[in-house]
Design an enzyme around this catalytic site. Structure first.
Site, PDB file in Angstrom:
ATOM      1  N   GLY A 122      35.633  53.924  52.463  1.00  0.00           N
ATOM      2  CA  GLY A 122      34.197  53.770  52.319  1.00  0.00           C
ATOM      3  C   GLY A 122      33.675  52.771  53.317  1.00  0.00           C
ATOM      4  O   GLY A 122      34.375  52.359  54.247  1.00  0.00           O
ATOM      5  N   SER A 124      35.487  49.283  52.116  1.00  0.00           N
ATOM      6  CA  SER A 124      36.879  49.216  51.662  1.00  0.00           C
ATOM      7  C   SER A 124      37.639  50.481  52.032  1.00  0.00           C
ATOM      8  O   SER A 124      37.046  51.519  52.336  1.00  0.00           O
ATOM      9  CB  SER A 124      36.929  49.012  50.137  1.00  0.00           C
ATOM     10  N   GLU A 125      38.960  50.348  51.996  1.00  0.00           N
ATOM     11  CA  GLU A 125      39.877  51.472  52.147  1.00  0.00           C
ATOM     12  C   GLU A 125      40.825  51.442  50.959  1.00  0.00           C
ATOM     13  O   GLU A 125      41.218  50.362  50.500  1.00  0.00           O
ATOM     14  CB  GLU A 125      40.667  51.359  53.452  1.00  0.00           C
ATOM     15  N   VAL A 126      41.180  52.620  50.436  1.00  0.00           N
ATOM     16  CA  VAL A 126      42.042  52.686  49.261  1.00  0.00           C
ATOM     17  C   VAL A 126      43.362  53.361  49.645  1.00  0.00           C
ATOM     18  O   VAL A 126      43.362  54.414  50.286  1.00  0.00           O
ATOM     19  CB  VAL A 126      41.371  53.443  48.099  1.00  0.00           C
ATOM     20  N   ASP A 147      26.088  52.778  40.629  1.00  0.00           N
ATOM     21  CA  ASP A 147      26.557  53.802  41.563  1.00  0.00           C
ATOM     22  C   ASP A 147      27.324  54.894  40.829  1.00  0.00           C
ATOM     23  O   ASP A 147      28.444  55.252  41.208  1.00  0.00           O
ATOM     24  CB  ASP A 147      27.428  53.181  42.653  1.00  0.00           C
TER      25      ASP A 147
END
Length: 371
Positions: A88, A91-93, A194
């Protein structure tokens, strides 16, 4: 034994995160068998097929599961073999075994995004069964903030991407859990801000479901210094799931903002093929907000001082500024759907203060016996 989809191991293959996610999602959506799925996902070397975290008691059991290979992903802190699963703006997951690691992108902090507040909010919601549990947080070898969560194999967006409406049992089970989560957070004065299909994590296609993505959530204590209750940030929500009170500048919005988003998600779940009831272009496109407002008005009818009395106090009033669209019956807006679910969507997608709360809705109307 139930198996779940696996990501391609990409760090040593020169494949970007976006490409890896696209490959895996396409394989998951188009494959008719596990063998076909694996053949699409498999890179030059064998790709591991892992058991669901629901069946792996701990990391040791996961490491011993058939097909597990060490050293095929990247390292994040003490976690080895991490594979990208989502990304996103902030962030990164990644996935490592039974854990999902949310890595905060350095220098991406901007209100209403606040990872430290997200941690505090999730800590305050510990043991809430339908809220994704924060297992811990740490700084990795690059000093990036990392949040640890249990890995979940699906999101509601994944189910929608298959192109079929959810079954009545699926809808009842998943949304009962989401309503419980919203009731829990709203009882603490927290606004998620959200609600969207990708924020709803699933342990299986029929649940349990968990509410996630609290990065922009508002808390009555933790947010007070930057966002007083009557001066909240308006740039919240995603696409077609944004609520009209925020679109018209009401900085005093509250939990009903989440309930509107839930109504849009529910409308998507019961339509075939799944699609939000309102149309919205990407946020970066010119006129995206005006386009969403127009779609809401065309669908529900243009609000009036009688149907939306609270809006008379908004900074931007929604009256006498638009072509007047007459209200439409819900049987026309959502034809050929279960009447119970249509009634619930109607109770959630209304302009005024009569919008249904999570406590009022759940769990009775979502009980499987009534679906």
């Amino acid at each position: 034994m139930r198996f779940r989809k696996c990501l391609v191991s990409v760090s040593s293959k020169g494949v970007s995160m976006s490409e890896a996610i696209a490959i895996e999602q396409q394989a998951y959506q188009s494959s008719s068998s596990m063998d076909e799925y694996l053949s699409v996902c498999q890179p030059a070397s064998p790709t591991a097929l892992h058991r669901s975290p629901m069946f792996a008691a701990d990391e040791d059991e996961y490491a011993a599961s058939p097909g597990h290979h060490q050293g095929t992903g990247i390292r994040i802190g003490t976690y080895e073999n991490c594979s990208p699963i989502a990304e996103g703006i902030t962030s990164e997951v990644y996935r490592s075994g039974c854990k999902a690691l949310k890595v905060i992108i350095p220098f991406a902090h901007m209100e209403p995004h606040d990872p430290q507040r997200e941690i505090r909010i999730l800590q305050s919601l510990r043991d809430r069964s339908s809220v994704i549990q924060l297992l811990g947080s740490f700084r990795d070898q690059e000093q990036r903030l990392v949040l640890e969560f249990p890995y979940m194999p699906l999101t509601l967006a994944d189910l929608f991407a298959k192109g079929n409406a959810l079954s009545k049992d699926q809808t009842g089970a998943i949304f009962t859990d989401v309503l419980q989560a919203l009731d829990d957070i709203h009882s603490h004065g927290i606004i998620h801000r959200d609600i969207k299909p990708s924020s709803i994590l699933l342990a299986s296609p029929t649940g349990p479901a968990y509410l996630s993505d609290f990065g922009t959530a508002w808390h009555p204590s933790f947010s007070a210094s930057t966002e007083p209750p009557d001066n909240k940030i308006l740039d919240v929500g995603t696409g077609a799931y944004r609520a009209p009170e925020a679109l018209f500048g009401n900085k005093s919005y509250g939990p009903p903002l989440d309930m509107w988003g839930l109504g849009v998600v529910l409308s998507e779940a019961i339509r075939s093929p799944p699609a939000p009831i309102f149309e919205s272009r990407a946020a970066h496109e010119p006129g995206s907000q005006l386009g969403l407002i127009l779609s809401i008005f065309k669908t529900l009818g243009t609000p009036t001082p009688e149907t939306w009395p609270e809006a008379k106090e908004f900074k931007v009033a929604p009256f006498e500024l638009w072509n007047v669209f007459p209200p439409r019956p819900w049987e026309e807006i959502l034809p050929d759907v279960d009447p119970k679910f249509r009634e619930l969507v109607a109770a959630l997608l209304r302009y005024d203060g009569g919008r249904a709360t999570a406590n009022q809705v759940g769990p009775g109307p979502m009980d499987r016996e009534h679906c």
